[in-house]
Write a protein that holds these residues in place. Structure first.
Motif, PDB file in Angstrom:
ATOM      1  N   HIS A 159       0.833  -1.469  -0.274  1.00 48.34           N
ATOM      2  CA  HIS A 159      -0.051  -0.298   0.085  1.00 48.34           C
ATOM      3  C   HIS A 159       0.922   1.007  -0.027  1.00 48.34           C
ATOM      4  CE1 HIS A 159      -2.384  -3.042   1.179  1.00 48.34           C
ATOM      5  NE2 HIS A 159      -3.160  -2.965   1.279  1.00 48.34           N
ATOM      6  N   PRO A 160       1.728   1.450  -1.642  1.00 51.11           N
ATOM      7  CA  PRO A 160       2.541   2.476  -0.935  1.00 51.11           C
ATOM      8  C   PRO A 160       1.784   4.073  -1.050  1.00 51.11           C
ATOM      9  CG  PRO A 160       2.355   1.900  -3.020  1.00 51.11           C
ATOM     10  CD  PRO A 160       1.513   0.791  -2.736  1.00 51.11           C
ATOM     11  N   HIS A 161       0.046   4.129  -1.390  1.00 46.86           N
ATOM     12  CA  HIS A 161      -0.004   5.063  -1.746  1.00 46.86           C
ATOM     13  C   HIS A 161      -0.560   5.799  -0.031  1.00 46.86           C
ATOM     14  CE1 HIS A 161      -0.411   5.029  -5.619  1.00 46.86           C
ATOM     15  NE2 HIS A 161      -0.530   3.886  -5.190  1.00 46.86           N
ATOM     16  N   PHE A 162      -0.646   4.513   0.806  1.00 44.08           N
ATOM     17  CA  PHE A 162      -0.623   4.807   2.473  1.00 44.08           C
ATOM     18  C   PHE A 162       0.684   5.185   3.024  1.00 44.08           C
ATOM     19  CE2 PHE A 162      -5.179   2.737   2.826  1.00 44.08           C
ATOM     20  CZ  PHE A 162      -5.769   3.880   2.572  1.00 44.08           C
ATOM     21  N   GLU A 163       1.597   4.566   2.693  1.00 41.59           N
ATOM     22  CA  GLU A 163       3.142   5.413   2.839  1.00 41.59           C
ATOM     23  C   GLU A 163       3.408   6.406   2.780  1.00 41.59           C
ATOM     24  OE1 GLU A 163       5.257   2.087   1.541  1.00 41.59           O
ATOM     25  OE2 GLU A 163       3.995   0.479   2.134  1.00 41.59           O
ATOM     26  N   ARG A 164       2.312   7.126   1.062  1.00 41.27           N
ATOM     27  CA  ARG A 164       3.350   8.461   1.226  1.00 41.27           C
ATOM     28  C   ARG A 164       2.147   9.395   2.054  1.00 41.27           C
ATOM     29  NH1 ARG A 164      -0.310  10.747  -2.617  1.00 41.27           N
ATOM     30  NH2 ARG A 164       0.043  12.628  -3.446  1.00 41.27           N
ATOM     31  N   LEU A 165       1.305   8.283   2.550  1.00 44.71           N
ATOM     32  CA  LEU A 165       0.332  10.003   3.377  1.00 44.71           C
ATOM     33  C   LEU A 165       0.796  10.074   4.474  1.00 44.71           C
ATOM     34  CD1 LEU A 165      -3.537   9.249   2.587  1.00 44.71           C
ATOM     35  CD2 LEU A 165      -1.864  11.226   1.003  1.00 44.71           C
ATOM     36  N   LEU A 166       1.144   8.804   5.612  1.00 43.79           N
ATOM     37  CA  LEU A 166       1.908   8.702   6.657  1.00 43.79           C
ATOM     38  C   LEU A 166       3.020   9.946   7.069  1.00 43.79           C
ATOM     39  CD1 LEU A 166       1.201   4.981   7.905  1.00 43.79           C
ATOM     40  CD2 LEU A 166       0.188   6.931   8.516  1.00 43.79           C
ATOM     41  N   ALA A 167       4.144   9.621   5.521  1.00 51.93           N
ATOM     42  CA  ALA A 167       5.155   9.565   5.804  1.00 51.93           C
ATOM     43  C   ALA A 167       4.949  11.425   5.246  1.00 51.93           C
ATOM     44  CB  ALA A 167       6.032   9.989   4.008  1.00 51.93           C
ATOM     45  N   ALA A 168       4.198  12.317   5.022  1.00 52.46           N
ATOM     46  CA  ALA A 168       2.848  13.043   4.710  1.00 52.46           C
ATOM     47  C   ALA A 168       3.052  13.933   6.450  1.00 52.46           C
ATOM     48  CB  ALA A 168       1.841  13.661   3.679  1.00 52.46           C
ATOM     49  N   CYS A 169       2.602  13.177   7.229  1.00 53.01           N
ATOM     50  CA  CYS A 169       2.094  13.429   8.059  1.00 53.01           C
ATOM     51  C   CYS A 169       3.059  13.781   9.093  1.00 53.01           C
ATOM     52  CB  CYS A 169       1.012  12.026   9.348  1.00 53.01           C
ATOM     53  SG  CYS A 169      -0.404  11.790   8.161  1.00 53.01           S
ATOM     54  N   ASP A 170       4.516  13.231   9.041  1.00 47.62           N
ATOM     55  CA  ASP A 170       5.690  13.272   9.691  1.00 47.62           C
ATOM     56  C   ASP A 170       5.578  14.993   9.587  1.00 47.62           C
ATOM     57  OD1 ASP A 170       5.781  11.488  10.781  1.00 47.62           O
ATOM     58  OD2 ASP A 170       7.205  10.533   9.130  1.00 47.62           O
ATOM     59  N   GLY A 171       5.211  16.403   8.839  1.00 50.89           N
ATOM     60  CA  GLY A 171       5.534  17.107   8.110  1.00 50.89           C
ATOM     61  C   GLY A 171       4.399  18.245   8.525  1.00 50.89           C
ATOM     62  N   ILE A 172       3.698  17.501   9.118  1.00 55.38           N
ATOM     63  CA  ILE A 172       2.331  18.527  10.066  1.00 55.38           C
ATOM     64  C   ILE A 172       2.609  17.755  11.353  1.00 55.38           C
ATOM     65  CG2 ILE A 172       1.524  18.541   7.659  1.00 55.38           C
ATOM     66  CD1 ILE A 172      -0.881  17.011   9.014  1.00 55.38           C
ATOM     67  N   ASP A 173       1.513  19.138  12.583  1.00 53.39           N
ATOM     68  CA  ASP A 173       1.620  19.010  13.831  1.00 53.39           C
ATOM     69  C   ASP A 173       0.638  18.116  13.739  1.00 53.39           C
ATOM     70  OD1 ASP A 173       3.588  20.830  14.575  1.00 53.39           O
ATOM     71  OD2 ASP A 173       2.167  22.983  14.527  1.00 53.39           O
ATOM     72  N   PRO A 174       0.615  17.003  15.034  1.00 52.65           N
ATOM     73  CA  PRO A 174      -0.849  16.256  14.928  1.00 52.65           C
ATOM     74  C   PRO A 174      -1.861  17.058  15.217  1.00 52.65           C
ATOM     75  CG  PRO A 174       0.690  15.663  16.668  1.00 52.65           C
ATOM     76  CD  PRO A 174       1.144  16.672  15.588  1.00 52.65           C
ATOM     77  N   ALA A 175      -2.982  16.132  14.976  1.00 50.26           N
ATOM     78  CA  ALA A 175      -4.545  17.300  14.769  1.00 50.26           C
ATOM     79  C   ALA A 175      -5.298  16.593  16.384  1.00 50.26           C
ATOM     80  CB  ALA A 175      -5.317  16.071  13.789  1.00 50.26           C
ATOM     81  N   ARG A 176      -5.552  17.622  16.791  1.00 52.97           N
ATOM     82  CA  ARG A 176      -5.802  17.586  17.945  1.00 52.97           C
ATOM     83  C   ARG A 176      -7.547  17.221  17.944  1.00 52.97           C
ATOM     84  NH1 ARG A 176      -4.359  18.484  22.932  1.00 52.97           N
ATOM     85  NH2 ARG A 176      -6.609  19.609  24.202  1.00 52.97           N
ATOM     86  N   THR A 177      -7.446  15.721  18.501  1.00 54.49           N
ATOM     87  CA  THR A 177      -9.119  15.264  17.808  1.00 54.49           C
ATOM     88  C   THR A 177      -9.459  15.011  19.292  1.00 54.49           C
ATOM     89  OG1 THR A 177      -7.739  14.453  16.139  1.00 54.49           O
ATOM     90  CG2 THR A 177      -9.761  12.922  16.460  1.00 54.49           C
ATOM     91  N   THR A 178     -10.843  15.040  19.267  1.00 52.46           N
ATOM     92  CA  THR A 178     -11.784  14.767  20.466  1.00 52.46           C
ATOM     93  C   THR A 178     -13.115  13.311  19.950  1.00 52.46           C
ATOM     94  OG1 THR A 178     -13.435  15.803  18.988  1.00 52.46           O
ATOM     95  CG2 THR A 178     -12.314  16.964  21.347  1.00 52.46           C
ATOM     96  N   VAL A 179     -12.565  12.783  20.813  1.00 52.41           N
ATOM     97  CA  VAL A 179     -12.369  10.767  19.914  1.00 52.41           C
ATOM     98  C   VAL A 179     -14.438  10.557  21.774  1.00 52.41           C
ATOM     99  CG1 VAL A 179     -12.201   8.849  20.689  1.00 52.41           C
ATOM    100  CG2 VAL A 179     -10.371   9.963  20.157  1.00 52.41           C
ATOM    101  N   VAL A 180     -14.979  10.148  20.298  1.00 54.08           N
ATOM    102  CA  VAL A 180     -16.504   9.900  21.514  1.00 54.08           C
ATOM    103  C   VAL A 180     -16.496   9.183  21.916  1.00 54.08           C
ATOM    104  CG1 VAL A 180     -18.716  10.652  21.005  1.00 54.08           C
ATOM    105  CG2 VAL A 180     -17.094  12.214  20.090  1.00 54.08           C
ATOM    106  N   TRP A 181     -17.324   9.790  23.296  1.00 54.02           N
ATOM    107  CA  TRP A 181     -16.805   7.548  23.805  1.00 54.02           C
ATOM    108  C   TRP A 181     -16.181   6.890  23.643  1.00 54.02           C
ATOM    109  CZ3 TRP A 181     -20.313   8.891  27.880  1.00 54.02           C
ATOM    110  CH2 TRP A 181     -20.981   7.753  28.151  1.00 54.02           C
ATOM    111  N   PRO A 182     -15.048   7.233  23.594  1.00 48.68           N
ATOM    112  CA  PRO A 182     -13.959   5.304  23.650  1.00 48.68           C
ATOM    113  C   PRO A 182     -14.165   4.536  24.458  1.00 48.68           C
ATOM    114  CG  PRO A 182     -12.940   7.172  25.088  1.00 48.68           C
ATOM    115  CD  PRO A 182     -14.467   7.797  24.509  1.00 48.68           C
ATOM    116  N   HIS A 183     -15.121   3.391  24.927  1.00 48.67           N
ATOM    117  CA  HIS A 183     -16.039   3.709  26.072  1.00 48.67           C
ATOM    118  C   HIS A 183     -15.565   1.487  25.579  1.00 48.67           C
ATOM    119  CE1 HIS A 183     -19.041   5.583  28.940  1.00 48.67           C
ATOM    120  NE2 HIS A 183     -17.731   6.586  28.091  1.00 48.67           N
ATOM    121  N   SER A 184     -14.910   0.803  24.387  1.00 45.46           N
ATOM    122  CA  SER A 184     -14.733  -0.113  24.553  1.00 45.46           C
ATOM    123  C   SER A 184     -13.028  -0.038  23.623  1.00 45.46           C
ATOM    124  CB  SER A 184     -15.164  -0.292  22.968  1.00 45.46           C
ATOM    125  OG  SER A 184     -15.342   0.086  21.116  1.00 45.46           O
ATOM    126  N   ALA A 185     -12.650  -0.966  24.455  1.00 47.42           N
ATOM    127  CA  ALA A 185     -11.659  -1.437  23.925  1.00 47.42           C
ATOM    128  C   ALA A 185     -10.189  -1.068  22.642  1.00 47.42           C
ATOM    129  CB  ALA A 185     -10.941  -3.093  23.889  1.00 47.42           C
TER     130      ALA A 185
END
Length: 472
Positions: A159-185
């Motif tokens: 999956h080289p296209h996804f590898e490319r997207l993951l690599a691009a994320c190294d150049g940006i700040d992590p997205a602050r993400t609200t996770v709704v009701w994470p009550h399962s493992a």
């Protein structure tokens, strides 16, 4: 399919001492993966991305048997050619060769005796001789000719296209993400894994005791992770959206909460993320063997969209594709046929959407339809049907006529074509990550990556650094 041209094998009397054959071959990632499967050779020295000797870098060294295979291929196709049998080998290994190296493979007849040929074999790489030796060969009793034929395709599930997207994320700040009701493992573990990779910075919204129990079940630690207390799923969804709306978070992620509960909060007129367009869902798919990402929409939100809704669905998908580095996305409006037929309403919508794009009502991409699935993604199918233009055969965005068709298409690509997928809801003022209990770990991570890249695009109006437009 791999295609072989016509081949002619030479008999003993047609070959003279001093005859030569040569070819150049470049080692690819797939070469060594196919070799490892065929030989059941799991030595990490031969595999890409693995460090076999512990020196801190992958080696991906071609083994001796791979090099002798290249020589054998030249024997069987050229000197003496098809019908030749190898009887004896003596070899000496030289300088190592690796993925990306161009090799020169050569043969020379050095003796003839009693119907046998002795060939000097040589493989040269960038650092010199990689293999040398001699091969005793029995040529065919008489010359034989084989007409062109095709070998079955072999496909490496990468999956080289996804590898490319993951690599691009190294150049940006992590997205602050609200996770709704994470009550399962599973819902909690996916968010925390994405956090460890720096894709998101999770903020967990729910009941602290239930979240801590889910963390214990998943074997996770909550050290350093912010938890926001909420009494019930509806309150958690509204609080998660309110934080994004007020600018203290960048995206929302679904936990163990019903999708309709989350989307009602997204559309809340007070604390929600309602934008100018209708919400729609996009599957971003990395399909093995495809030269680019495929975007399938809508497969999860809009059941039977009318023309106006489809206009928003197409625009949302174009915007997402641009956020992921595709400068001018090509959208195919799918139907069962590629001609306008009043008996098929989806073809009328497709024609209208194409005209809307021409008139500037849909911006930033190319839109064409109706197109059937085959001539949307396959150039030869488009050529046979006489379809011209930039979209036919080259589509990146596949717009389904309704949710049922989109959902079946996405799941066929996932479970039959072995695609990996990411899923996000777009059209709001921030991306919404919808995860499913059936999602793989890769799907959960990639959904976070896509949302982070989309959030970056919404903030800046530009794709993340490193997301150059993929090759056509």
């Amino acid at each position: 399919m791999g295609k072989a041209g016509s081949l002619t094998g030479r008999g003993f009397d047609d070959i003279a001492v001093g005859d030569r054959a040569e070819r150049v071959h470049t080692i690819t990632v797939n070469d060594l993966i196919f070799y490892s499967h065929a030989a059941d050779d799991l030595n990490p020295l031969h595999l890409p991305e693995l460090d076999g000797d512990g020196d801190g870098r992958p080696e991906a060294i071609a083994p001796l048997s791979y090099l002798t295979g290249l020589v054998s291929g030249l024997i069987g196709s050229d000197l003496p050619g098809p019908g030749a049998r190898e009887l004896n080998w003596t070899t000496e290994i030289g300088a190592p060769v690796c993925i990306g190296d161009a090799l020169r493979v050569g043969l020379e007849v050095i003796s003839k005796s009693e119907g046998r040929l002795t060939l000097a074999a040589r493989v040269e790489g960038p650092s010199g001789v990689a293999l040398s030796g001699q091969v005793v060969v029995a040529p065919p009793e008489r010359p034989r000719r084989f007409e062109p034929y095709e070998l079955p395709d072999l496909l490496v599930r990468r999956h080289p296209h996804f590898e490319r997207l993951l690599a691009a994320c190294d150049g940006i700040d992590p997205a602050r993400t609200t996770v709704v009701w994470p009550h399962s493992a599973d819902s909690l573990a996916g968010a925390l894994a994405a956090g460890r990779l720096g894709l998101i910075a999770p903020v967990l919204v729910g009941q602290r005791k239930a979240i801590e129990a889910a963390a214990e079940e998943a074997g996770e630690t909550l050290s350093g992770v912010e938890i926001v207390e909420a009494a019930d799923p509806r309150s958690a969804a509204l609080e998660a959206c309110r934080r994004v709306s007020q600018g203290s978070a960048d995206s929302v992620m679904k936990g163990q909460v019903h999708t309709d509960t989350l989307l009602r909060a997204v559309l809340d007129r007070t604390d929600g993320l309602r934008g100018e367009r209708r919400l729609s869902h996009v599957f971003v798919m990395d399909v093995p063997g495809e030269p680019h990402l495929l975007f399938v929409t809508d497969a999860a939100v809009n059941i039977a969209p009318d023309l106006a809704a489809k206009g928003d669905i197409v625009q949302n998908a174009i915007d997402l594709a641009r956020a992921l580095g595709i400068t001018l996305p090509k959208a195919a409006i799918l139907s069962a046929v590629e001609t306008v037929n009043p008996a098929l309403p989806s073809t009328l919508d497709a024609a209208a959407l194409s005209k809307m794009s021409e008139r500037g009502q849909i911006k930033g991409g190319l839109v064409d339809g109706p197109l059937a699935m085959d001539n949307a993604v396959d150039l030869e199918a488009a050529r046979i049907k006489g379809l011209k233009g930039e979209v036919a055969g080259r589509a990146e965005i596949l717009v389904a006529p309704n949710l049922e068709a989109g959902n079946m298409l996405a799941k066929e690509l996932t479970f039959v074509a072995r695609a990996e997928s990411a899923g996000v809801v777009v059209g709001a003022r921030a991306p919404v990550i919808l995860s499913s209990r059936a999602d793989s770990e890769m799907a959960r991570l990639m959904s976070c990556a896509v949302a982070a890249l989309h959030a970056q695009w919404l903030k800046t109006g530009a794709a993340a650094p490193g997301l150059a437009d993929p090759a056509p």
